[in-house]
Design a protein around this motif. Structure first.
Motif, short mmCIF file in Angstrom:
data_model
loop_
_atom_site.label_atom_id
_atom_site.label_comp_id
_atom_site.label_asym_id
_atom_site.label_seq_id
_atom_site.Cartn_x
_atom_site.Cartn_y
_atom_site.Cartn_z
N PRO A 1 58.24 -0.33 24.49
CA PRO A 1 57.21 -1.40 23.76
C PRO A 1 55.85 -1.11 24.50
CG PRO A 1 58.26 -2.76 25.40
CD PRO A 1 59.05 -1.45 25.55
N PHE A 2 54.90 -1.56 23.62
CA PHE A 2 53.48 -1.26 24.01
C PHE A 2 52.41 -2.22 23.54
CE2 PHE A 2 52.99 0.85 20.11
CZ PHE A 2 51.63 0.74 19.71
N HIS A 3 51.41 -2.67 24.02
CA HIS A 3 50.48 -3.37 23.37
C HIS A 3 49.09 -2.58 23.65
CE1 HIS A 3 48.17 -6.94 22.46
NE2 HIS A 3 47.26 -6.86 23.46
N LEU A 4 48.25 -2.47 22.89
CA LEU A 4 46.82 -1.97 22.75
C LEU A 4 45.94 -2.88 22.25
CD1 LEU A 4 44.95 0.33 23.83
CD2 LEU A 4 45.57 1.50 21.64
N GLU B 1 40.43 -5.62 18.23
CA GLU B 1 41.56 -5.57 17.44
C GLU B 1 42.77 -5.17 18.59
OE1 GLU B 1 42.20 -6.00 14.61
OE2 GLU B 1 40.21 -5.95 13.42
N SER B 2 44.02 -5.67 18.10
CA SER B 2 45.25 -5.37 18.93
C SER B 2 46.18 -5.09 18.09
CB SER B 2 45.56 -6.58 19.67
OG SER B 2 44.80 -6.93 20.67
N VAL B 3 47.16 -4.00 18.60
CA VAL B 3 48.19 -3.59 18.06
C VAL B 3 49.57 -3.41 19.07
CG1 VAL B 3 47.13 -1.96 16.21
CG2 VAL B 3 47.63 -0.99 18.53
N SER B 4 50.86 -3.87 18.45
CA SER B 4 51.84 -3.75 19.21
C SER B 4 52.73 -3.00 18.45
CB SER B 4 52.43 -5.15 19.47
OG SER B 4 51.28 -6.04 20.14
N GLY B 5 53.80 -2.39 19.28
CA GLY B 5 54.87 -1.82 18.54
C GLY B 5 55.97 -1.05 19.43
N VAL B 6 56.52 0.02 19.28
CA VAL B 6 57.40 0.64 20.12
C VAL B 6 57.22 2.19 20.27
CG1 VAL B 6 59.76 1.00 20.75
CG2 VAL B 6 59.36 -1.20 19.58
N SER C 1 47.66 4.84 16.33
CA SER C 1 48.23 3.80 15.82
C SER C 1 47.28 2.59 15.52
CB SER C 1 49.64 3.25 16.41
OG SER C 1 50.51 3.98 16.48
N HIS C 2 46.52 2.52 16.57
CA HIS C 2 45.56 1.52 16.40
C HIS C 2 44.32 1.90 15.51
CE1 HIS C 2 41.76 -0.56 17.62
NE2 HIS C 2 42.51 -1.54 18.39
N HIS C 3 44.03 3.16 15.76
CA HIS C 3 43.07 3.84 14.59
C HIS C 3 43.65 3.66 13.19
CE1 HIS C 3 39.48 6.44 13.64
NE2 HIS C 3 40.48 7.10 12.78
#
Length: 859
Positions: free
Chosen positions: A253-256, A261-266, A389-391
């Motif tokens: 998993p990750f969090h950025l 702005e924040s994104v999370s995922g795998v 992904s964030h972008h």
């Protein structure tokens, strides 16, 4: 015309039982019910389909090809660049591909499956990964009331999931680079609309290179009570390839957080020896969204635990830490769920992104590493998936705004039929999904092999390639050669109109190859003779095979000795001037002028009698290399005269009066000879041999005039063909090749006899080539035959997209019955030549009545 459009859509949507139209779905595009079944099933052209007469004529070629094929497949264990024995079977399933240009693609089917993969550059893998799915969970008052995999499939695996969504309740709508799937949920009074967005944006050379896509789920709750809605995306670490079980793959998993702005995922790390990559599922964190995940699960067995995890509370357990690397023989998958409240009689939306980060690539030879274009903005360390992904999640609305601004003038033009709008944008899929690579120019590269501009060459690293990178796309997914130049001649309109810097970059690469040579001797399969791979001042057929080393070794095509072809050099000259005309790039013109002079000099050898017109001996050209011609021909002769004409124009632009006078003299003599030898009073004969079939009507006989018109020439001082003869020839083609073939419903057959039956003398003469038909329609429009042009092109679109089920895999060719050839082909991008013709022709006051027999207006 609109009535015809509606009836065709009605056929594809005939099994749709809901009244829901979805959220924000446009009117124009390709629309199909998920329960639709195509009635006609065609087979690919293979060696067994060659006629007996052609087998006898080409027996030597057949034997040599068989020996070469055996060595390639059985000894070298490589895929042939063209495999005549193992053609790709038709699967009537494909939808719009995911991703930008040159970073690899993942194609989703119109029923929602992830089913075509091109992550390794130029090499396709056709596998539906059944565990890759979206699932919806509806909850009311803290209880799950509905949970469904949004797939019509009923697979033998994953039996713990609720499969078998009723396809009659859903439809798919594509207007590339976006697509929509509308899912009314039976009995729930809820409609989901999944909008798929890829960053394919004209004149954008940054975000258009990104290997990302966004899925926006619009949720409409038409109940009088609120709901909590979760969408879950599951993905296998891999593509369904055997290396999915090679071991060593792992997820985390990750969090950025960046810029507020924040994104999370795998992250799914696919750790192969060659071209490793990371897949990334992500969602943007917002106050009323809940993101949860399952880092790893095995995509075999029932997978009931994952299903139960979601059904319990609409979210996943979200364990911390990474998964252990897989053992050999194991697969691993991951899941990401996003939930939100949806008010009664209200709307909300959920966003997912999918990214894949393979920054450094090698081709089949493994000789050198190449760096993809997007790494200029996101780095080469293979750690960019979270940032990508964030972008994507923070910029996709800007992408959509740009896409809508680009498409709006065409979509709102009421004079254009709806089928054309669908064809124009949806055929653009191939710019991305043509095995496309977009790389940075290596620092040690010299595009012209050491020959500098002062000696007739180019700078070692032309500024446009250095700034915008190198671009290459395949002739077709089955014809695996990059930048096949005789086909790019047709397809190039899409690039020069939408990404002109890439078009010019490609031209510089070709020009560098023109002035270079590779005198290595090899066997050419048609003649059985050994000759050099590449001689100087001749345009290469292609720049290489992705299973070898493109750019380093050109001319993967080894059927013919390309030094003998007449049309490749001519097509280079014609594209040079057309590209200058459309871009007004004076440096480009100055760099290309001496190379154009050199290639035209090399063509002079084919003017054996000094009449100003080149001649054929055997095969006419590289484009129609299966259709013999003797003496001057309509196709090559017309391209020659058009090339001489643009040389006159370029000579004037560079103030070379001597060159102007020389080419003017050739043009005058050549035009007279062309008319004398080929004009029969109605059209230009196929060739001037006087043989039985020399007076066949070739659909592509006005290709030279087409390029002159596209370049703003063709009249006055820079005219090569009399207008009245061009008009007469086009009317003959329309009457015979279009209206006398298949009831006027399938486009233009390549060759037609004057008595109104197809020319069956070769494999190619009785085929319809979709890209050639779009080019033919373009010259008709240029010459004022708008209704005829649209009617001609319409037959191809309806045949491919509505009748044969070949959406997002438009082939090179089909016959009237039975077979097709080479799925997912480059040439149909020539439909953008039609748009250029429309843009530069007279204003259109009313919609053309293309469902009726055209009148004699225009020509």
């Amino acid at each position: 015309m609109e009535s015809g459009d509606n009836s065709s859509t009605a056929e594809l949507m005939s099994r749709y039982v809901s009244l829901e139209l979805g959220y924000g779905v446009p009117k124009d595009g390709w629309r199909i019910c998920l329960a639709h079944e195509f009635k006609e099933k065609r087979k690919p052209f293979q060696a067994k389909d060659v006629s007996l007469s052609n087998i006898v004529e080409h027996i030597g070629l057949g034997v040599r090809y068989l020996k070469w094929w055996y060595k390639k497949t059985q000894i070298e264990k490589k895929a042939p660049f063209i495999d005549m024995f193992r053609a790709i079977p038709l699967r009537q399933i494909y939808g719009a591909p995911l991703g930008g240009i040159g970073g690899g693609t993942i194609t989703r089917g119109w029923r929602g499956e992830f089913c075509r993969w091109q992550l390794n550059p130029g090499m396709y893998h056709y596998k539906t990964v059944i565990a890759n799915q979206f699932t919806v969970c509806l909850r009311r008052g803290g209880q799950t009331v509905y949970q469904q995999v949004l797939s019509v499939e009923r697979p033998p695996t994953l039996q713990g999931w609720n499969w078998g969504y009723c396809g009659e309740y859903a439809f798919y709508h594509a207007l590339y680079p976006r697509a929509w799937t509308v899912y009314p949920l039976p009995g729930q009074n809820v409609t989901l609309t999944c909008r798929q967005v890829s960053p394919v944006i004209p004149h954008d050379y940054q975000d258009s290179s990104l290997p990302v896509a966004v899925f926006v789920w619009d949720i409409e709750n038409k109940n009088d009570y609120p709901l909590d809605v979760s969408i879950m995306l599951t993905m296998v670490n891999g593509s369904g390839h055997k290396d999915d079980k090679s071991g060593g793959h792992w997820n985390e998993p990750f969090h950025l957080e960046k810029a507020g702005e924040s994104v999370s995922g795998v992250l799914l790390h696919h750790c192969t020896t060659v071209n490793p990559y990371t897949l990334c599922m992500a969602a943007r964190e917002q106050s009323d969204r809940e993101i949860s995940h399952q880092t790893a699960f095995s995509p075999k067995g029932t997978c009931g635990v994952l299903w139960g995890d979601l059904i319990a509370d609409g979210r996943l357990d979200s364990p911390t830490g990474s998964s252990p690397p897989t053992q050999k023989g194991e697969k691993v998958a991951a899941a990401l769920a996003v939930g939100c409240p949806v008010p009664a009689q209200g709307h909300n939306d959920l966003e997912f992104s999918l990214a894949w980060d393979m920054p450094n690539i090698t081709f089949g030879s493994r000789e050198r590493e190449h760096v993809r274009r997007y790494t200029r903005f996101f780095g080469t360390k293979a750690d960019a998936a979270p940032s990508l992904s964030h972008h994507a999640l923070t910029h996709y609305r800007l992408w959509e705004r740009s896409i809508e601004e680009w498409q709006r003038p065409i979509l709102q033009d009421s004079s254009l039929p709806s089928w054309y709008k669908s064809a124009l944008f949806n055929e653009l899929y191939f710019v991305v999904d043509g095995g496309t690579v977009w790389t940075e120019l290596p620092e040690d590269s010299d595009v012209s092999g050491g020959l500098r501009s002062e000696d007739g060459g180019l700078p070692a690293q032309p500024a446009i390639i250095k700034e915008y990178g190198r671009f290459a796309y395949l002739e077709g997914q089955e014809y695996r050669m990059y930048n096949t130049y005789d086909v790019h001649f047709y397809a190039s309109f899409a690039l020069i109109m939408l990404w002109p810097k890439l078009a010019l970059s490609l031209q510089y690469d070709i020009a560098g190859s023109v002035v270079s040579c590779d005198l290595t001797e090899r066997l050419h399969l048609m003649s059985g003779r050994n000759s050099p791979v590449k001689v100087k001042n001749v345009v290469p057929h292609d720049i290489g095979d992705p299973d070898d080393e493109p750019w380093q070794r050109v001319n993967a095509y080894l059927i013919h000795d390309t030094a003998d072809w007449k049309d490749l050099n001519l097509k280079f000259v014609l594209q040079v001037y057309r590209d200058f005309h459309l871009t007004q790039d004076t440096q480009y013109l100055q760099d290309m002028w001496p190379i154009c002079q050199a290639v035209m000099e090399s063509e002079m050898k084919f003017d054996t009698d000094g009449d100003g017109l080149i001649e054929n001996s055997g095969y006419a050209d590289q484009t129609y290399d299966g259709w013999t011609a003797t003496g001057p021909s309509a196709y090559c002769g017309g391209l020659w005269l058009a090339s001489v004409c643009v040389m006159c124009k370029m000579a004037r632009l560079v103030n070379n009066e001597a060159a102007f006078q020389r080419f003017r003299d050739i043009l005058d003599r050549g035009s007279a000879a062309f008319d004398k030898l080929l004009w029969n009073g109605q059209y230009y004969n196929y060739d001037s041999s006087g043989q039985d079939l020399s007076n066949s009507v070739m659909s592509d006989q006005c290709a030279g005039q087409w390029f002159l018109r596209a370049s703003g020439l063709g009249d006055g001082q820079f005219q090569a063909f009399p207008k009245e003869k061009i008009c007469s020839a086009l009317k003959s083609v329309f009457d015979l090749n279009v209206m006398s073939f298949a009831g006027g419903q399938m486009g233009a057959v390549n060759g037609m006899r004057p008595e109104g039956v197809p020319d069956h003398s070769s494999v190619q003469s009785d085929e319809v080539w979709i890209g050639v038909v779009y080019g033919l329609a373009a010259i008709m429009i240029h010459e004022g035959m708008l209704e005829e042009g649209l009617r001609t092109a319409e037959g191809c679109y309806r045949t491919v997209w509505e009748r044969l089920g070949m959406a997002f895999q438009t082939p090179e060719a089909y016959c009237e019955k039975g077979i097709y050839r080479s799925l997912a082909y480059m040439r149909p991008l020539s439909i953008w030549a039609m748009q250029l013709a429309l843009d530069t022709s007279q204003p259109r006051d009313q919609a053309p009545k293309t469902t009726t027999t055209p009148t004699d207006q225009g020509c």
